[in-house]
Design a protein around this motif. Sequence first.
Motif, short mmCIF file in Angstrom:
data_model
loop_
_atom_site.label_atom_id
_atom_site.label_comp_id
_atom_site.label_asym_id
_atom_site.label_seq_id
_atom_site.Cartn_x
_atom_site.Cartn_y
_atom_site.Cartn_z
N LEU A 1 0.86 -1.19 0.00
CA LEU A 1 0.00 0.00 0.00
C LEU A 1 0.90 1.23 0.00
N LEU A 2 0.69 2.13 -0.94
CA LEU A 2 1.53 3.32 -1.06
C LEU A 2 0.75 4.55 -0.63
N ASP A 3 1.25 5.21 0.41
CA ASP A 3 0.57 6.36 0.99
C ASP A 3 1.16 7.65 0.43
N GLU A 4 0.55 8.17 -0.61
CA GLU A 4 0.93 9.45 -1.23
C GLU A 4 2.35 9.45 -1.79
N ILE A 5 2.69 8.38 -2.50
CA ILE A 5 3.93 8.36 -3.28
C ILE A 5 3.66 9.15 -4.57
N THR A 6 4.28 10.30 -4.71
CA THR A 6 3.95 11.20 -5.82
C THR A 6 4.99 11.20 -6.95
N SER B 1 5.14 8.47 2.00
CA SER B 1 5.58 9.40 0.96
C SER B 1 7.06 9.72 1.07
N GLU B 2 7.59 10.28 -0.01
CA GLU B 2 9.02 10.56 -0.10
C GLU B 2 9.49 11.55 0.96
N GLY B 3 8.63 12.50 1.33
CA GLY B 3 9.05 13.54 2.26
C GLY B 3 8.70 13.27 3.70
N SER B 4 7.43 12.96 3.96
CA SER B 4 6.96 12.89 5.35
C SER B 4 6.59 11.50 5.83
#
Length: 254
Positions: free
Chosen positions: A106-111, A204-207
């Motif tokens: 499950l990917l949570d806001e991978i943009t 996500s990549e940042g947070s």
Amino acid sequence: MSEEKGYIYGKNAVLEALESESKIVKIFLCYGVQSSQISSIYNKAGKKRIQCVVYDKRKFGELEKNVCPPDSRSQGVIALRQMVEPLTVSELVKLAQKKQNSLIILLDEITDPHNLGAIARSAECAGAAGIILPERNTSPITPVAIKASAGALEHLPIAYSSNLNVAIKKLKDEGFWLIGTSDKAQKDYTEDLYDSPIGLVIGSEGSGIRQSVMKHCDILVKIPIAGKINSLNASVAAGVIIFEIVRQRTLKIK
């Protein structure tokens, strides 16, 4: 009108796509371009909840150069169509249940499409059942993502959920153990945790994973970091944990 590598360009072509059953996931517009057709594109996209992104002339020109054939005219509008036929979460779970101790990512806001593609490549190579993405605030499956996945996104089942927590609940109800990733976790990713169907949540990549999603995970794991930089790229972290799951399960089979 034209279509190239998943992109549709030209005012009439995009309008026709919006009026048809074509699955458009995002529309890119050049700043300053105005017409009745552009207004219609905004209106029809809004009704279908399709995101419209306005680029300045330089950025739009780069996109146009990358996705449109030479000597073609985009007329200031380019649409990205869905390149992979998605499943529902229920359909993906049914597929996953055909084999023992399956793995769903499950990917949570991978943009970032490169990260999406790289994670999909690791997941497919590891034999994962599929990936669940939120419907919003996620990278669409673009030609860039498919290239980064080395084609894995064309084989790996993908499901979308309007709310990732709803998907998590569905997995739990079907016997999955939900494992999230966090640098604040108490357990290392190498601990013996994977002897059941697993839903692995990557943030996500940042947070990282959102707090609202994290609290629904059964357990959190971390990858110990020895250097001065305190976190790994999301796709690298996903690959490390995915193949730790494979390693542990392979050892138990032997």
